[in-house]
Design an enzyme around this catalytic site. Structure first.
Site, PDB file in Angstrom:
ATOM      1  N   PHE A   1       3.435  -7.927  -8.979  1.00 54.21           N
ATOM      2  CA  PHE A   1       4.609  -8.648  -8.495  1.00 54.21           C
ATOM      3  C   PHE A   1       5.213  -9.418  -9.678  1.00 54.21           C
ATOM      4  CE2 PHE A   1       3.135  -7.497  -4.454  1.00 54.21           C
ATOM      5  CZ  PHE A   1       3.990  -7.940  -3.452  1.00 54.21           C
TER       6      PHE A   1
ATOM      7  N   ALA B   1      -3.100   0.938  12.720  1.00 59.08           N
ATOM      8  CA  ALA B   1      -4.539   0.893  12.429  1.00 59.08           C
ATOM      9  C   ALA B   1      -5.240  -0.279  13.098  1.00 59.08           C
ATOM     10  CB  ALA B   1      -4.768   0.834  10.923  1.00 59.08           C
TER      11      ALA B   1
ATOM     12  N   LYS C   1       7.101  -7.007  10.230  1.00 62.53           N
ATOM     13  CA  LYS C   1       6.553  -6.304   9.075  1.00 62.53           C
ATOM     14  C   LYS C   1       7.626  -5.603   8.236  1.00 62.53           C
ATOM     15  CE  LYS C   1       2.941  -2.928   7.934  1.00 62.53           C
ATOM     16  NZ  LYS C   1       3.750  -1.854   7.351  1.00 62.53           N
TER      17      LYS C   1
ATOM     18  N   THR D   1       3.939   1.486  -1.053  1.00 62.33           N
ATOM     19  CA  THR D   1       4.632   1.526  -2.340  1.00 62.33           C
ATOM     20  C   THR D   1       3.737   2.113  -3.427  1.00 62.33           C
ATOM     21  OG1 THR D   1       5.938  -0.421  -1.725  1.00 62.33           O
ATOM     22  CG2 THR D   1       5.829   0.114  -4.064  1.00 62.33           C
TER      23      THR D   1
ATOM     24  N   TRP E   1       6.753  -0.703  -8.138  1.00 64.94           N
ATOM     25  CA  TRP E   1       7.952  -1.190  -7.441  1.00 64.94           C
ATOM     26  C   TRP E   1       9.117  -1.263  -8.426  1.00 64.94           C
ATOM     27  CZ3 TRP E   1      11.868  -4.611  -7.542  1.00 64.94           C
ATOM     28  CH2 TRP E   1      12.577  -4.834  -6.341  1.00 64.94           C
TER      29      TRP E   1
ATOM     30  N   PHE F   1      -3.285  -0.762   7.084  1.00 68.23           N
ATOM     31  CA  PHE F   1      -3.927  -2.054   6.858  1.00 68.23           C
ATOM     32  C   PHE F   1      -5.103  -1.946   5.876  1.00 68.23           C
ATOM     33  CE2 PHE F   1      -1.985  -2.827  11.184  1.00 68.23           C
ATOM     34  CZ  PHE F   1      -0.952  -3.570  10.692  1.00 68.23           C
TER      35      PHE F   1
ATOM     36  N   LYS G   1       0.830  -1.212   0.000  1.00 70.77           N
ATOM     37  CA  LYS G   1       0.000   0.000   0.000  1.00 70.77           C
ATOM     38  C   LYS G   1       0.866   1.265   0.000  1.00 70.77           C
ATOM     39  CE  LYS G   1      -2.427   0.928   3.726  1.00 70.77           C
ATOM     40  NZ  LYS G   1      -1.932  -0.325   4.293  1.00 70.77           N
TER      41      LYS G   1
ATOM     42  N   ARG H   1       2.527   8.109   7.155  1.00 72.31           N
ATOM     43  CA  ARG H   1       2.852   7.977   8.573  1.00 72.31           C
ATOM     44  C   ARG H   1       4.341   7.707   8.757  1.00 72.31           C
ATOM     45  NH1 ARG H   1      -0.459   3.062  10.319  1.00 72.31           N
ATOM     46  NH2 ARG H   1       0.034   2.505   8.167  1.00 72.31           N
TER      47      ARG H   1
END
Length: 556
Positions: free
Chosen positions: A381, A273, A105, A73, A409, A301, A71, A94
Site C-alpha cells: 500500500f 467463504a 465490501k 488484486t 495495484w 477470506f 487477495k 469467483r
C-alpha cells in the site's frame, strides 16, 4: 490518484475472440456475450481430458480487516506477472455478489492495474449466472409451497421445511418472514426466511458439479425438508430436478473475460467463504488448468475459511490439489490485528506489526498442515513504510519462509515479478505432500473439532442441544461421511469477530447444522454468523450513479 473504476474505464480491451484465440480455443469452444465476454463450452473438460493440466496456484490470506488485504488484486497481478514472464497463465475467480457490491465490501474484480474487465459488468449483472441461480432456488420454493397447498401427497411437514428463498442482496428484513398469508387460496401459512444467493445450496452445487449430468443428479439429492414422520424429502421426490437444471443450463458454463493487461480470466460461481464454501467452480478451475501452464485462483477470506474449504471440500469433489499457495498479508491489516485503530494505520508502528503478525503465523501453520509449499505475499500500500515492510520480510526470512513484495495495484504485472518468480521456484523445487484435515469416515463431531482446533487454534467446541440432536440424526441418515462446511465470522480465527490477531483459550460454539446433501457437505453454523447479511449504515450503493452519457460512477 485514479480510482479503480477510472483505471478500468481507461483500459483498452481486446475483442473476446482474440482472448479466446490466445488460449487456443476454436469457435466451437465458446459463445461470445457481446464484445468482451464469452461463455465457455461445458464440454471442454471432456474434449481435453488427455491434455496435461497446468499448475494450480491457490491465493489465500490472513483474516480480513477494514484495512484491506487485496487477495483478488494479488491473484490478478500474479497472473499478469507470470504472463509477462512468458508463462501461459489463466486466472480463475469467483463472480461478485450484488450484496457486498452495494453494501460494505465493494466489488470483487481486483483493483488498480490488476483488475478483471469489464469490471462494471462483472460487478453488476455480468452474464446473469447469479440471477439464474436465484430463479432456480425460488422455483423450488414455489414448487414446495404449491405441493403443500394442493394435496401434500409427500406429507411434508410445513414446520420442517428447510429450504429457504434467496435474493442477491443484503436485506436483513427478509431473514425471517411468514409466507402463505391472505386466506385459504394463498397457500399454507408457515415461517420462512431468505438467505443471500451466494449461500444457496444451488450455488454450491453449480460450483461442485463437473457435468450437466452431475449437476442434475446433485440437484435431485437436495433435502428440502422432512415429513411428519421425520423422513427426508428431496427434489427428486418433487420431480423438480429437470426444471431446475433447465434454468441453470447457461449458468453452468464458465465465463471468459480478460484483465487490464489482456490476461485470460475464467470467472464462475460465487459462494461466500464465511457462510458457504467460498470457491469458484470446479469446472472453471479445471478448464483453466487445461488452457494454461499456470492457473491462479483464490478462495474467499482467510485461510481459516476459504482455503480450508478449498482444500477439504473442493479438492475432494474435484479430485485434485494445488501445486502451491500464496498467503497474502498487508502492513495495514497486520497492524489492525496488532491493536491499531483504522484511523491510525497511516502511522508507522512496528510494535503493532510484531503483535499482529501472529495472525499471519497461524495461517502459515494452517497451510503447512496441508503439506503444501507456499509463499507469503506482502501486498504493498502507498502508506507502508520501508521499515514496516522490512520487518515482515525479516520475520519471514528468520523462519526460512519465502516472501515477496507485490506492488500490483500500482504497477500491474510488473509489480508482481518478484512474487511470480518465487511461485515458479516453489512449483519446480518443492514437493507436495497433500493431506486433508480429517478423514471421510470420521464422525461429524470429530471433523468439526479437528477444524476448530487445527485450523482455528481453538481449545475445543461446544455443541448446542440442537446441534447434538442434529449430528445424531444426520449420522442415522447416512450423512456422517460428508465433509463439513463451517459458517464462521471472517474477521477472527475464533467465532467472535472482535478477537483479532491470534486469540487463544477460546471455544467454538456450534449453534446448528444444515444438511446440504446435493452439494455434498454438512453446513455447520458457529457463533452468531448469519446467512443473510445486512447493509451498513452508509451502503456503497449511496455513492453510485450513472451520468447522462451512461458512464458509471462510484463502483469500486
Amino acid at each position: 490518484m485514479k480510482t479503480d473504476i477510472e483505471i478500468a474505464q481507461q483500459a483498452t480491451l481486446k475483442p473476446i475472440t482474440e482472448i479466446a484465440e490466445s488460449i487456443n480455443l476454436s469457435a466451437d469452444d465458446y459463445e461470445p456475450y457481446g464484445y468482451t465476454k464469452a461463455k465457455l463450452s461445458d464440454k471442454l473438460l471432456e474434449k481435453w481430458k488427455d491434455k496435461p493440466n497446468g499448475k494450480i496456484i491457490l491465493v489465500t490470506s490472513i483474516n480480513p480487516t477494514p484495512a484491506g488485504e487485496g487477495k483478488s488484486t494479488v491473484t490478478v497481478g500474479l497472473g499478469q506477472a507470470l504472463n509477462q514472464l512468458g508463462e501461459k497463465t489463466v486466472i480463475a475467480l469467483r463472480e461478485p455478489s450484488l450484496g457486498p457490491v452495494m453494501g460494505l465490501k465493494g466489488g470483487a474484480a481486483g483493483g488498480g492495474y490488476s483488475q478483471v474487465l469489464p469490471m462494471e459488468e462483472i460487478n453488476l449483472h455480468f452474464t446473469g449466472d447469479i440471477h439464474a441461480i436465484t430463479s432456480a432456488n425460488n422455483l423450488l420454493s414455489a414448487v414446495i409451497d404449491n405441493h403443500i397447498h394442493r394435496d401434500n401427497k409427500l406429507q411434508i411437514d410445513p414446520r420442517k421445511v428447510e429450504w429457504r428463498r434467496v435474493v442477491d442482496m443484503n436485506d436483513r428484513a427478509l431473514r425471517q418472514v411468514i409466507v402463505g398469508l391472505g386466506g385459504s387460496s394463498q397457500g399454507i401459512p408457515r415461517e420462512e426466511g431468505y438467505t443471500i444467493t451466494a449461500a444457496s445450496e444451488i450455488m454450491a452445487i453449480l460450483c461442485l458439479a463437473d457435468s450437466i449430468e452431475d449437476l442434475k443428479s446433485r440437484l435431485s439429492k437436495i433435502v428440502i425438508g422432512y415429513t411428519y414422520d421425520d423422513y427426508p424429502v428431496t427434489v427428486k421426490d418433487l420431480e423438480a430436478e429437470g426444471s431446475l437444471t433447465l434454468l441453470l443450463k447457461d449458468a453452468f458454463k464458465p465465463n471468459l473475460v480478460q484483465t487490464i493487461e489482456n490476461t485470460p480470466a475464467v470467472i464462475h460461481g460465487g459462494p461466500f467463504a464465511n457462510i458457504a464454501h467460498g470457491c469458484n467452480s470446479i469446472i472453471a478451475t479445471k478448464t483453466a488448468a487445461k488452457l494454461g501452464d499456470y492457473v491462479i485462483t483464490e478462495a474467499g477470506f482467510g485461510a481459516d475459511l476459504g482455503a480450508e474449504k478449498f482444500l477439504n471440500i473442493k479438492t475432494q469433489a474435484g479430485n485434485f490439489h494445488p501445486d502451491a499457495v500464496v498467503i497474502v498479508a498487508t502492513v495495514r491489516a497486520l497492524k489492525m490485528h496488532g491493536g491499531v485503530s483504522k484511523k491510525d494505520l497511516n502511522t508507522e508502528n512496528i510494535d503493532a506489526l510484531e503483535k499482529g503478525i501472529e495472525n499471519l503465523n497461524k495461517h502459515i501453520d494452517t497451510i503447512e498442515q496441508f503439506g503444501l509449499p507456499y509463499v507469503v505475499a506482502i501486498n504493498k500500500f502507498p502508506t507502508d513504510t520501508a521499515a514496516e515492510t522490512h520487518f515482515i520480510e525479516s520475520w519471514c526470512h528468520s523462519r526460512k519462509i519465502d516472501v515477496a513484495l507485490a506492488d500490483v495495484w500500482a504497477k500491474g504485472g510488473a509489480g508482481g515479478f518478484e512474487l511470480a518468480k518465487e511461485v515458479m521456484k516453489k512449483t519446480m523445487t518443492s514437493e507436495v505432500h497433500f493431506t486433508r484435515t480429517y478423514e471421510s469416515n470420521e464422525m461429524l463431531e470429530m471433523k468439526i473439532r479437528k477444524i476448530a482446533q487445527a485450523i482455528y487454534g481453538a481449545d475445543d467446541i461446544e455443541l448446542s442441544s440442537k446441534a447434538k440432536k442434529q449430528i445424531i440424526f444426520f449420522e442415522q441418515q447416512g450423512w456422517g461421511n460428508l465433509p463439513v462446511c463451517m459458517a464462521k465470522t471472517q474477521y477472527s480465527l475464533s467465532d467472535d469477530p472482535a478477537l483479532l490477531g491470534r486469540p487463544s483459550g477460546f471455544t467454538i460454539s456450534i449453534r446448528e447444522l444444515k444438511a446440504s446433501i446435493g452439494a455434498g457437505f454438512i453446513v455447520v453454523l458457529t457463533g452468531d454468523v448469519m446467512t443473510m447479511p445486512g447493509l451498513p449504515k452508509t451502503p456503497a450503493a449511496l455513492h453510485m450513479d450513472l451520468d447522462v452519457n451512461g458512464k458509471i460512477k462510484g463502483l469500486s
